[in-house]
Design a protein around this motif. Sequence first.
Motif, short mmCIF file in Angstrom:
data_model
loop_
_atom_site.label_atom_id
_atom_site.label_comp_id
_atom_site.label_asym_id
_atom_site.label_seq_id
_atom_site.Cartn_x
_atom_site.Cartn_y
_atom_site.Cartn_z
N MET A 10 -1.49 4.51 4.13
CA MET A 10 -1.46 5.30 2.89
C MET A 10 -1.09 6.75 3.19
O MET A 10 -0.28 7.35 2.47
N THR A 11 -1.66 7.32 4.23
CA THR A 11 -1.37 8.71 4.57
C THR A 11 0.08 8.89 4.97
O THR A 11 0.77 9.79 4.48
N ILE A 55 -0.57 6.27 -3.01
CA ILE A 55 -1.97 5.99 -2.65
C ILE A 55 -2.60 5.04 -3.66
O ILE A 55 -3.27 4.08 -3.30
N SER A 99 2.45 8.19 1.85
CA SER A 99 2.36 9.19 0.79
C SER A 99 2.99 10.52 1.22
O SER A 99 3.71 11.15 0.43
#
Length: 157
Positions: free
Chosen positions: A81-82, A52, A85
């Motif tokens: 990003m979600t 992130i 990650s």
Amino acid sequence: MLIYALPNIFFNFIIAYASFNELGYTHFFAGTQCLARLTLPMAIFLPVVLTIDIIKRVTDAASQNAIEFAVDDQLNLKKLMTKLSILHGLITVSLILSSLLFAQYILSEFYKLDAAAMAFLVGILAGLLSVVFTYLPILQLKKYLYKPIMISPNESY
């Protein structure tokens, strides 16, 4: 990269070393000061946080023209990003857990590990994860970066 690797090596070694109440020995999974208790949370959170952070830093630098690349406007940054990650965290924790289970299976359930050496190993692992998860998000983000074409006002067609 060194901004992430060196502090992670140092702090994770200190945290691991300080968390051992008894420096004589530790086990893979047994007891309150086991190796899994130190490595598994680190294997989840370090990749998630670094992924992130790196994506956010690169996209912020691109939007401020601090780097020569721009980010594609079609990119859903939060979704990327979600997804990355969570994927990085799950893959890393799976690899670390399977390595610990394999090592316990090979050695034995009651094999005693040197606590100081294991703290050093946790620090080195944190440094390696820091290096990997500094570069891996950038490699994924490269698909959405491009060099903007600058047209000078002096050029006429």
